[in-house]
Design an enzyme around this catalytic site. Structure first.
Site, PDB file in Angstrom:
ATOM      1  N   GLN A 287     -35.175 -22.370  21.920  1.00  0.00           N
ATOM      2  CA  GLN A 287     -36.552 -21.863  21.856  1.00  0.00           C
ATOM      3  C   GLN A 287     -36.768 -21.053  20.578  1.00  0.00           C
ATOM      4  O   GLN A 287     -35.914 -20.248  20.214  1.00  0.00           O
ATOM      5  CB  GLN A 287     -36.833 -20.982  23.076  1.00  0.00           C
ATOM      6  CG  GLN A 287     -36.846 -21.764  24.384  1.00  0.00           C
ATOM      7  CD  GLN A 287     -38.157 -22.489  24.602  1.00  0.00           C
ATOM      8  OE1 GLN A 287     -39.104 -22.357  23.837  1.00  0.00           O
ATOM      9  NE2 GLN A 287     -38.205 -23.271  25.673  1.00  0.00           N
ATOM     10  N   TYR A 316     -36.292 -30.639  33.874  1.00  0.00           N
ATOM     11  CA  TYR A 316     -36.566 -30.541  32.428  1.00  0.00           C
ATOM     12  C   TYR A 316     -35.846 -29.305  31.887  1.00  0.00           C
ATOM     13  O   TYR A 316     -36.441 -28.459  31.231  1.00  0.00           O
ATOM     14  CB  TYR A 316     -38.073 -30.435  32.140  1.00  0.00           C
ATOM     15  CG  TYR A 316     -38.906 -31.475  32.847  1.00  0.00           C
ATOM     16  CD1 TYR A 316     -39.201 -32.681  32.217  1.00  0.00           C
ATOM     17  CD2 TYR A 316     -39.375 -31.263  34.140  1.00  0.00           C
ATOM     18  CE1 TYR A 316     -39.961 -33.650  32.861  1.00  0.00           C
ATOM     19  CE2 TYR A 316     -40.132 -32.227  34.787  1.00  0.00           C
ATOM     20  CZ  TYR A 316     -40.426 -33.408  34.152  1.00  0.00           C
ATOM     21  OH  TYR A 316     -41.176 -34.350  34.802  1.00  0.00           O
ATOM     22  N   GLU A 337     -32.076 -33.045  32.968  1.00  0.00           N
ATOM     23  CA  GLU A 337     -32.654 -33.124  31.617  1.00  0.00           C
ATOM     24  C   GLU A 337     -32.329 -34.505  31.059  1.00  0.00           C
ATOM     25  O   GLU A 337     -31.228 -35.006  31.260  1.00  0.00           O
ATOM     26  CB  GLU A 337     -32.035 -32.011  30.749  1.00  0.00           C
ATOM     27  CG  GLU A 337     -32.054 -32.217  29.257  1.00  0.00           C
ATOM     28  CD  GLU A 337     -33.451 -32.249  28.651  1.00  0.00           C
ATOM     29  OE1 GLU A 337     -34.276 -31.384  28.993  1.00  0.00           O
ATOM     30  OE2 GLU A 337     -33.715 -33.162  27.848  1.00  0.00           O
ATOM     31  N   ASP A 385     -40.357 -27.325  33.811  1.00  0.00           N
ATOM     32  CA  ASP A 385     -40.767 -26.901  32.459  1.00  0.00           C
ATOM     33  C   ASP A 385     -40.922 -28.161  31.616  1.00  0.00           C
ATOM     34  O   ASP A 385     -40.151 -28.410  30.695  1.00  0.00           O
ATOM     35  CB  ASP A 385     -39.686 -25.965  31.881  1.00  0.00           C
ATOM     36  CG  ASP A 385     -40.074 -25.383  30.521  1.00  0.00           C
ATOM     37  OD1 ASP A 385     -41.207 -25.602  30.061  1.00  0.00           O
ATOM     38  OD2 ASP A 385     -39.221 -24.704  29.919  1.00  0.00           O
ATOM     39  N   CYS A 412     -46.719 -26.121  29.011  1.00  0.00           N
ATOM     40  CA  CYS A 412     -47.097 -25.921  27.610  1.00  0.00           C
ATOM     41  C   CYS A 412     -48.372 -26.681  27.288  1.00  0.00           C
ATOM     42  O   CYS A 412     -48.731 -26.825  26.127  1.00  0.00           O
ATOM     43  CB  CYS A 412     -45.960 -26.341  26.678  1.00  0.00           C
ATOM     44  SG  CYS A 412     -45.511 -28.065  26.821  1.00  0.00           S
TER      45      CYS A 412
END
Ligand code: SAH
Length: 458
Positions: A287, A316, A337, A385, A412
């Site tokens: 991040q 995720y 993931e 996420d 997001c």
């Protein structure tokens, strides 16, 4: 019915800016026909020259301001506004935070979900200099090696030494490398001719650790003046821990190739997030705003209301940031993931931190959720996420079958969040708390948020 287009290219129009689009452009309407105008803020009175007309909208440029907005930041570097780096830098930070909150509210209202509340956006005390990673193109401009950024939607380099939203130590390191390339006449790679050496400079710096990594992305393995270059970078970047050459020989938009060679120091750097140690190698996802990531994920973890007895799925999961932070509050955590390398990083990070109650799988989240459901897994909490495109319907359905009490949705993209909230409704899940937006990317139009849903009779 054919729409009458009331505006013409190269003509000037006067109007009041009515709105700001999700991309950060002002909207001026002429007989209800929208003209999108960069660097024009709501409430401003402007003269606009139309630069492009399509059947449903036009583009324009401000020629003159009659009245300016009280929310305008006058010092904003115009070059930055034109780039993808800081499209909202002309707007005061308070107004940016409201703009992000309002975006979620408006999308909810459109979907007739007005009863869901949205809290004020959690902002940063210093909304600049937050990025822990820089990746800048290197090009010849009028015969000189320059570093900077591409103008939005183009491959035209705008040289700069101050990137405004990056850790200033990154900016400094970029100048050190640039000056060495100039000094030793090491040419940037030229896409047209296929000549030259350096494509991109990537720099990372740990927010807590202050460890720095410089990655020189080259077209070929051969790096002229290698020794001198290494010496110069080591001397010029005192916090350097890792200097890597990454070879990317493809004609591609991908920044990094598959070949890494350590030129000096370690192959990776470390940083901590929520007290957990992470190994960051050149190609690792990490991040880019560590301070706000901690706030975003703490908000999500708090919303999960864990007491150590729960089974949690982190879908995720990337490199396992959320999974590893959740692990100390849960019985078992299962992360899924799709990118295999990220899963390897996640496993490595779990081991390095001595965390044993996490399990990572490389798969598509929607497939794995269906599999876990068939296997009879009964999670208490699901944390998601997802990327901008949001959740797959199959994942929502599988979740409905498994029936966890709670879903924590880190989003997001407000548009897909709202769409997914509607889909969750069909599975009996409803939003039980106000949505919390968290500003992960100040000066840009990105909107992140945390939403809590519970299975309720409604
Ligand atoms: N929480 C993570 C970041 C999540 S970003 C972290 O802190 O590291 C979204 C992630 O979803 C990315 O890592 C992306 O690779 C992954 N992804 C995209 N599509 C997916 C899918 N269908 N199934 C599982 N993961 C997916």
């Amino acid at each position: 019915m054919k729409v009458q287009v009331p505006v013409h290219k190269n003509n000037d129009y006067q109007g009041t800016v009515a709105d700001l689009t999700y991309q950060g452009n002002g909207v001026v309407k002429v007989d209800d026909f929208p003209i999108f105008v960069p660097n024009a803020l709501p409430g401003e009175q402007v003269t606009v020259k139309v630069t492009k007309v399509t059947s449903h909208f036009a583009w324009g440029r401000v020629m003159e301001w009659q009245i300016k907005s009280a929310d305008r930041v006058e010092t904003a570097d115009q070059k930055l506004l034109q780039s993808g780096i800081a499209p909202l830098a002309n707007l005061k930070y308070d107004a940016q935070l409201k703009f992000k909150q309002r975006q979620i509210q408006e999308l909810l209202a459109k979907a007739h979900l007005n009863d869901i509340e949205v809290l004020p956006t959690m902002g940063m005390a210093d909304p600049y200099h937050y990025r822990n990673k820089a990746q800048v193109p290197v090009k010849l401009v009028r015969g000189q090696v320059e570093t900077g950024f591409y103008r939005r939607g183009s491959h035209k380099l705008v040289p700069t030494e101050d990137f405004v939203i990056q850790d200033p130590q990154l900016d400094k390191a970029i100048v050190v490398v640039r000056d060495l390339l100039r000094k030793f006449h090491i040419a940037p790679y030229n896409e047209q001719t296929g000549e030259g050496v350096i494509r991109t400079i990537m720099v990372r710096r740990g927010y807590y650790s202050h460890e720095m990594m410089v990655v020189l992305v080259t077209k070929k393995r051969k790096l002229p003046m290698k020794e001198e270059l290494v010496k110069g970078i080591v001397a010029g970047v005192p916090e350097l821990k890792s200097l890597v050459q990454n070879v990317n020989s493809q004609r591609t938009n991908r920044l990094l190739g598959n070949e890494d060679h350590v030129l000096w120091g370690e192959s990776a750097i470390h940083d901590t997030l929520l007290g957990i140690d992470f190994t960051i190698s050149p190609r690792s996802f990490y991040q880019v705003n560590p301070q706000q990531t901690e706030r975003l994920y703490s908000t999500a973890i708090k919303a999960a209301e864990l007491d150590g007895s729960q089974t949690v799925i982190d879908a995720y999961c990337g490199i396992g940031t959320i999974s590893l932070a959740v692990a100390q509050h849960a019985k078992e955590v299962y992360g899924v993931e799709v990118v295999a390398e990220a899963v390897n990083d996640a496993k490595h990070n779990a081991k390095a931190n001595g965390i044993r109650n996490v399990h990572f799988v490389a798969a598509k989240a929607e497939d794995q959720m269906a599999k876990w459901q068939e296997q009879g897994m009964q999670p208490d909490v699901l944390i998601v996420d997802p990327p901008r495109k949001g959740l797959d319907e199959q994942l929502i359905e599988a979740t409905g079958q498994m029936g966890p009490k709670k879903v924590v949705y880190v989003s997001c993209n407000p548009a897909t969040l709202v769409r997914d909230i509607q889909r969750w409704g069909e599975q009996g899940y409803h939003v039980v708390k106000p949505i919390q937006p968290v500003d992960m990317f100040p000066q840009t139009t990105h909107v992140e948020s945390v939403t809590v849903l519970e299975r309720t009779e409604k």
